[in-house]
Design a protein around this motif. Structure first.
Motif, PDB file in Angstrom:
ATOM      1  N   TRP A  16       9.872 -26.062   1.062  1.00 24.58           N
ATOM      2  CA  TRP A  16      10.323 -27.437   1.272  1.00 24.58           C
ATOM      3  C   TRP A  16      11.636 -27.418   2.045  1.00 24.58           C
ATOM      4  CZ3 TRP A  16       9.200 -31.921  -2.332  1.00 24.58           C
ATOM      5  CH2 TRP A  16       7.961 -31.780  -2.958  1.00 24.58           C
ATOM      6  N   THR A  17      11.972 -28.510   2.677  1.00 31.97           N
ATOM      7  CA  THR A  17      13.284 -28.656   3.287  1.00 31.97           C
ATOM      8  C   THR A  17      14.248 -29.194   2.227  1.00 31.97           C
ATOM      9  OG1 THR A  17      12.995 -30.955   3.973  1.00 31.97           O
ATOM     10  CG2 THR A  17      12.249 -29.245   5.531  1.00 31.97           C
ATOM     11  N   ASN A  19      16.215 -31.673   2.534  1.00 33.80           N
ATOM     12  CA  ASN A  19      16.139 -33.141   2.567  1.00 33.80           C
ATOM     13  C   ASN A  19      14.965 -33.663   1.751  1.00 33.80           C
ATOM     14  OD1 ASN A  19      18.405 -33.298   4.182  1.00 33.80           O
ATOM     15  ND2 ASN A  19      17.243 -33.418   6.082  1.00 33.80           N
ATOM     16  N   GLY A 100      17.143 -29.525   7.604  1.00 32.07           N
ATOM     17  CA  GLY A 100      15.831 -29.924   8.098  1.00 32.07           C
ATOM     18  C   GLY A 100      14.832 -28.780   8.193  1.00 32.07           C
ATOM     19  N   ASN A 101      15.288 -27.558   7.940  1.00 30.02           N
ATOM     20  CA  ASN A 101      14.401 -26.395   8.043  1.00 30.02           C
ATOM     21  C   ASN A 101      13.799 -26.037   6.694  1.00 30.02           C
ATOM     22  OD1 ASN A 101      15.303 -26.307  10.648  1.00 30.02           O
ATOM     23  ND2 ASN A 101      16.280 -24.314  10.496  1.00 30.02           N
ATOM     24  N   ASN A 102      12.590 -25.532   6.733  1.00 35.59           N
ATOM     25  CA  ASN A 102      11.988 -25.027   5.500  1.00 35.59           C
ATOM     26  C   ASN A 102      11.860 -23.507   5.587  1.00 35.59           C
ATOM     27  OD1 ASN A 102       9.943 -24.895   7.370  1.00 35.59           O
ATOM     28  ND2 ASN A 102       8.542 -26.175   6.269  1.00 35.59           N
TER      29      ASN A 102
END
Length: 115
Positions: A16-17, A19, A100-102
């Motif tokens: 998951w990210t 955010n 924003g990265n997972n």
């Protein structure tokens, strides 16, 4: 001084990210760990950090003009590549990832409460 109850590494949120994970953590009635809490937890239970099962501490995201900073603090185990060098292979690291990265190997540490 306080006690964290039911600390979890957040393996259910791998990939998951930050955010997306924060509302899920809060929705489960849990509180994300801060980076200080994450380090303290690992000092008490080093086995909680494993290769490919590391975690972010999104409770330490810094406030910014438009909400929170884009960086999410994390604790992981390095494979000793790049600037880390072979001498630091398998050493724990503290740093950050973009919100924003997972990452398939980073969960989101949380607690059910603080006493």
């Amino acid at each position: 001084m306080y006690l964290l109850r039911d600390v979890d590494r957040g393996d259910d949120l791998l990939g998951w990210t930050p955010n997306a994970a924060l509302p899920e953590i809060v929705g489960q009635g849990r509180t994300p760990l801060t980076i200080s809490e994450g380090i303290s937890w690992l000092l008490q239970d080093p086995s909680s950090l494993e290769p490919n099962r590391c975690f972010m501490c999104v409770g330490s995201r810094k406030a910014a003009a438009r909400g929170v900073d884009a960086r999410a603090p994390a604790i992981w185990i390095s494979r000793g590549t790049g600037r880390d060098g072979q001498a630091r292979r398998d050493a724990p690291k503290v740093g950050w990832c973009w919100a924003g990265n997972n990452h398939a190997w980073l969960g989101f540490a949380s607690t059910s409460g603080r006493d």
